[in-house]
Scaffold this motif. Structure first.
Motif, PDB file in Angstrom:
ATOM      1  N   ILE A  94       0.869  -1.189   0.000  1.00  0.00           N
ATOM      2  CA  ILE A  94       0.000   0.000   0.000  1.00  0.00           C
ATOM      3  C   ILE A  94       0.897   1.228   0.000  1.00  0.00           C
ATOM      4  N   GLU A  95       0.665   2.135  -0.947  1.00  0.00           N
ATOM      5  CA  GLU A  95       1.370   3.413  -0.920  1.00  0.00           C
ATOM      6  C   GLU A  95       0.472   4.392  -0.183  1.00  0.00           C
ATOM      7  N   VAL A  96       1.027   5.033   0.835  1.00  0.00           N
ATOM      8  CA  VAL A  96       0.247   5.985   1.626  1.00  0.00           C
ATOM      9  C   VAL A  96       0.634   7.389   1.167  1.00  0.00           C
ATOM     10  N   ALA A 102      -3.260  21.200  -2.289  1.00  0.00           N
ATOM     11  CA  ALA A 102      -3.784  20.501  -3.477  1.00  0.00           C
ATOM     12  C   ALA A 102      -2.807  20.577  -4.643  1.00  0.00           C
ATOM     13  N   ALA A 103      -2.529  19.413  -5.243  1.00  0.00           N
ATOM     14  CA  ALA A 103      -1.653  19.317  -6.418  1.00  0.00           C
ATOM     15  C   ALA A 103      -1.832  17.931  -7.019  1.00  0.00           C
ATOM     16  N   GLY A 104      -1.230  17.709  -8.174  1.00  0.00           N
ATOM     17  CA  GLY A 104      -1.180  16.370  -8.775  1.00  0.00           C
ATOM     18  C   GLY A 104      -2.548  15.757  -8.982  1.00  0.00           C
ATOM     19  N   SER A 105      -2.645  14.460  -8.656  1.00  0.00           N
ATOM     20  CA  SER A 105      -3.872  13.720  -8.971  1.00  0.00           C
ATOM     21  C   SER A 105      -5.078  14.191  -8.164  1.00  0.00           C
ATOM     22  N   LEU A 106      -4.858  14.935  -7.074  1.00  0.00           N
ATOM     23  CA  LEU A 106      -6.013  15.438  -6.297  1.00  0.00           C
ATOM     24  C   LEU A 106      -6.844  16.421  -7.128  1.00  0.00           C
ATOM     25  N   LEU A 107      -6.174  17.087  -8.080  1.00  0.00           N
ATOM     26  CA  LEU A 107      -6.869  18.088  -8.903  1.00  0.00           C
ATOM     27  C   LEU A 107      -7.882  17.430  -9.844  1.00  0.00           C
ATOM     28  N   PHE A 125      -4.835   5.849   0.321  1.00  0.00           N
ATOM     29  CA  PHE A 125      -4.149   4.572   0.095  1.00  0.00           C
ATOM     30  C   PHE A 125      -4.199   4.235  -1.390  1.00  0.00           C
ATOM     31  N   TYR A 126      -3.077   3.742  -1.899  1.00  0.00           N
ATOM     32  CA  TYR A 126      -3.012   3.233  -3.276  1.00  0.00           C
ATOM     33  C   TYR A 126      -2.503   1.802  -3.220  1.00  0.00           C
ATOM     34  N   TYR A 127      -3.091   0.934  -4.028  1.00  0.00           N
ATOM     35  CA  TYR A 127      -2.657  -0.473  -4.094  1.00  0.00           C
ATOM     36  C   TYR A 127      -1.417  -0.532  -4.974  1.00  0.00           C
ATOM     37  N   GLY A 133      -1.604  -0.146 -12.432  1.00  0.00           N
ATOM     38  CA  GLY A 133      -1.320   1.300 -12.407  1.00  0.00           C
ATOM     39  C   GLY A 133      -1.543   1.916 -11.036  1.00  0.00           C
ATOM     40  N   ASP A 134      -1.264   1.159  -9.978  1.00  0.00           N
ATOM     41  CA  ASP A 134      -1.380   1.662  -8.594  1.00  0.00           C
ATOM     42  C   ASP A 134      -2.700   2.399  -8.329  1.00  0.00           C
ATOM     43  N   PRO A 135      -3.834   1.723  -8.374  1.00  0.00           N
ATOM     44  CA  PRO A 135      -5.105   2.426  -8.186  1.00  0.00           C
ATOM     45  C   PRO A 135      -5.337   2.877  -6.742  1.00  0.00           C
ATOM     46  N   VAL A 179       4.134  19.872   0.119  1.00  0.00           N
ATOM     47  CA  VAL A 179       2.817  19.891  -0.531  1.00  0.00           C
ATOM     48  C   VAL A 179       2.116  18.539  -0.353  1.00  0.00           C
ATOM     49  N   ASP A 180       2.801  17.480  -0.764  1.00  0.00           N
ATOM     50  CA  ASP A 180       2.288  16.114  -0.574  1.00  0.00           C
ATOM     51  C   ASP A 180       3.454  15.142  -0.682  1.00  0.00           C
ATOM     52  N   PHE A 181       3.237  13.913  -0.249  1.00  0.00           N
ATOM     53  CA  PHE A 181       4.311  12.916  -0.327  1.00  0.00           C
ATOM     54  C   PHE A 181       3.748  11.513  -0.183  1.00  0.00           C
ATOM     55  N   LYS A 182       4.594  10.548  -0.555  1.00  0.00           N
ATOM     56  CA  LYS A 182       4.195   9.139  -0.547  1.00  0.00           C
ATOM     57  C   LYS A 182       5.091   8.355   0.405  1.00  0.00           C
ATOM     58  N   PRO A 201      12.935  14.139  -3.188  1.00  0.00           N
ATOM     59  CA  PRO A 201      12.145  14.919  -4.160  1.00  0.00           C
ATOM     60  C   PRO A 201      11.480  14.044  -5.233  1.00  0.00           C
ATOM     61  N   ASP A 202      11.816  12.738  -5.271  1.00  0.00           N
ATOM     62  CA  ASP A 202      11.088  11.805  -6.146  1.00  0.00           C
ATOM     63  C   ASP A 202       9.710  11.497  -5.565  1.00  0.00           C
ATOM     64  N   THR A 203       9.621  11.510  -4.244  1.00  0.00           N
ATOM     65  CA  THR A 203       8.398  11.032  -3.579  1.00  0.00           C
ATOM     66  C   THR A 203       7.637  12.131  -2.828  1.00  0.00           C
ATOM     67  N   CYS A 204       8.196  13.343  -2.843  1.00  0.00           N
ATOM     68  CA  CYS A 204       7.532  14.483  -2.179  1.00  0.00           C
ATOM     69  C   CYS A 204       7.356  15.599  -3.195  1.00  0.00           C
ATOM     70  N   ARG A 205       6.287  16.368  -3.076  1.00  0.00           N
ATOM     71  CA  ARG A 205       6.242  17.657  -3.781  1.00  0.00           C
ATOM     72  C   ARG A 205       6.740  18.710  -2.798  1.00  0.00           C
ATOM     73  N   LEU A 206       7.741  19.464  -3.238  1.00  0.00           N
ATOM     74  CA  LEU A 206       8.352  20.485  -2.395  1.00  0.00           C
ATOM     75  C   LEU A 206       8.368  21.801  -3.167  1.00  0.00           C
ATOM     76  N   PHE A 220      10.649  17.131 -13.778  1.00  0.00           N
ATOM     77  CA  PHE A 220      10.919  16.059 -14.757  1.00  0.00           C
ATOM     78  C   PHE A 220       9.615  15.602 -15.417  1.00  0.00           C
ATOM     79  N   ARG A 221       8.591  15.335 -14.575  1.00  0.00           N
ATOM     80  CA  ARG A 221       7.314  14.820 -15.110  1.00  0.00           C
ATOM     81  C   ARG A 221       6.770  15.716 -16.220  1.00  0.00           C
ATOM     82  N   PHE A 222       6.814  17.025 -15.980  1.00  0.00           N
ATOM     83  CA  PHE A 222       6.150  17.956 -16.894  1.00  0.00           C
ATOM     84  C   PHE A 222       7.128  18.801 -17.716  1.00  0.00           C
TER      85      PHE A 222
HETATM   86  N1  UDP Z   1       4.061   9.606  -5.503  1.00  0.00           N
HETATM   87  C1  UDP Z   1       5.142   8.745  -5.519  1.00  0.00           C
HETATM   88  N2  UDP Z   1       5.043   7.579  -6.221  1.00  0.00           N
HETATM   89  C2  UDP Z   1       3.926   7.220  -6.892  1.00  0.00           C
HETATM   90  C3  UDP Z   1       2.824   8.109  -6.888  1.00  0.00           C
HETATM   91  C4  UDP Z   1       2.932   9.291  -6.170  1.00  0.00           C
HETATM   92  O1  UDP Z   1       6.154   9.014  -4.908  1.00  0.00           O
HETATM   93  O2  UDP Z   1       3.906   6.127  -7.494  1.00  0.00           O
HETATM   94  C5  UDP Z   1       4.148  10.874  -4.744  1.00  0.00           C
HETATM   95  C6  UDP Z   1       4.238  12.085  -5.671  1.00  0.00           C
HETATM   96  O3  UDP Z   1       5.577  12.452  -5.883  1.00  0.00           O
HETATM   97  C7  UDP Z   1       3.507  13.136  -4.887  1.00  0.00           C
HETATM   98  C8  UDP Z   1       2.486  12.363  -4.039  1.00  0.00           C
HETATM   99  O4  UDP Z   1       2.950  11.025  -4.008  1.00  0.00           O
HETATM  100  O5  UDP Z   1       4.404  13.785  -4.001  1.00  0.00           O
HETATM  101  C9  UDP Z   1       1.078  12.418  -4.592  1.00  0.00           C
HETATM  102  O6  UDP Z   1       1.080  12.017  -5.938  1.00  0.00           O
HETATM  103  P1  UDP Z   1      -0.219  12.124  -6.823  1.00  0.00           P
HETATM  104  O7  UDP Z   1      -1.275  11.199  -6.293  1.00  0.00           O
HETATM  105  O8  UDP Z   1      -0.612  13.546  -6.979  1.00  0.00           O
HETATM  106  O9  UDP Z   1       0.164  11.477  -8.192  1.00  0.00           O
HETATM  107  P2  UDP Z   1       1.056  11.989  -9.367  1.00  0.00           P
HETATM  108  O10 UDP Z   1       0.655  13.374  -9.677  1.00  0.00           O
HETATM  109  O11 UDP Z   1       2.457  11.858  -8.864  1.00  0.00           O
HETATM  110  O12 UDP Z   1       0.739  11.011 -10.450  1.00  0.00           O
END
Ligand code: UDP
Length: 241
Positions: A94-96, A102-107, A125-127, A133-135, A179-182, A201-206, A220-222
């Motif tokens: 589970i990815e927490v 608000a940012a990323g997939s929350l939007l 929680f994400y599986y 695709g980690d739902p 901002v958010d993190f996993k 910074p791979d797993t957090c938005r800063l 990198f993503r965008f």
């Molecule tokens: N995140 C991560 N690994 C993942 C998915 C998300 O480290 O497989 C982190 C991502 O960097 C962000 C937070 O979790 O800080 C929330 O990500 P989000 O659900 O907004 O998804 P994303 O926009 O990264 O697809």
């Protein structure tokens, strides 16, 4: 004489890290950080200069800080610029994700605009399953799949909230908004849940406190440019080098 660690077998290779078993060190693993970067379930691939070193050093520093504050985690010690010793855990799949802004997939799930400060942190929680695709899942999905018990889920939430309440001021002191993190967790040999994986910074938005400049993997993503510089800046603000 510094202790020598001999890799026996690679037991895992993910997008950003490799794990090895070690000769004569039962219960421990070597975690190696790579410069490779992927996004969008590995559809986008690239490299970020020195990311392996930066993420190893940042994780070592942050996990040491969290341990001092009572957050049990898998970090043992850094043994090389991009390698650390960790306790072997049985990973909870589970990815927490914890969100403060608000940012990323929350939007896509809400009408919050990017940058909206949430009145209370959101925990999701994400599986952890690449083929799906980690739902995002709810507690009842996790229970139905038997990937965690009710008690485990409560512990994951409590630990995630505690880590968030420690890391928000930690980053704030370094002029960064968390901002958010996993987070990822696992169980040790006694069944105790501990924090695993990495915090980087791979797993957090800063974001920069004053300008809201993104200093994380979103560059990198965008294709925002200045990716290497952003990682180097986070390193400088946290590690002073
Ligand atoms: N995140 C991560 N690994 C993942 C998915 C998300 O480290 O497989 C982190 C991502 O960097 C962000 C937070 O979790 O800080 C929330 O990500 P989000 O659900 O907004 O998804 P994303 O926009 O990264 O697809």
């Amino acid at each position: 004489m510094p202790e020598k660690y001999t890799k026996i077998k690679k037991i895992y290779e993910g997008k950003a890290k490799k794990l090895y078993t070690l000769k004569g060190h039962r219960g421990l693993l070597l975690q190696e950080f790579k410069d490779d970067a992927t996004a969008f379930n590995a559809l986008k691939k690239g490299k970020i200069q020195n990311k392996g070193i930066i993420n190893c050093e940042l994780t070592a520093f942050i996990f040491t800080y969290l341990a001092k504050k009572g957050v049990k985690n898998h970090f043992v010690k850094q043994i090389n610029e991009n390698e650390m010793l960790i306790k072997q855990l049985k990973i909870v799949p589970i990815e927490v994700v914890i969100r403060n802004i608000a940012a990323g997939s929350l939007l896509k799930k809400t009408k919050f605009k990017e940058g909206h400060e949430l009145s209370k942190p959101i925990v999701e929680f994400y599986y952890k399953d690449d083929s799906l695709g980690d739902p995002m899942i709810s507690d009842s999905h996790a229970l139905a799949m038997k990937i965690a018990t009710e008690k485990d889920l409560k512990t994951l939430k409590q630990m995630a909230e505690k880590i968030n309440s420690l890391l928000k001021p930690f980053f704030r002191k370094r002029e960064l908004k968390l901002v958010d993190f996993k987070l990822e967790f696992g169980k040790d040999s006694t069944g105790k849940i501990m924090l695993g994986d990495e915090i980087t910074p791979d797993t957090c938005r800063l974001w920069d406190v004053k300008t809201n400049k993104k200093l994380d993997k979103d560059r990198f993503r965008f294709d925002l440019g200045g990716v290497n510089e952003a990682y180097a800046e986070v390193r400088k603000r946290i590690l002073g080098k």
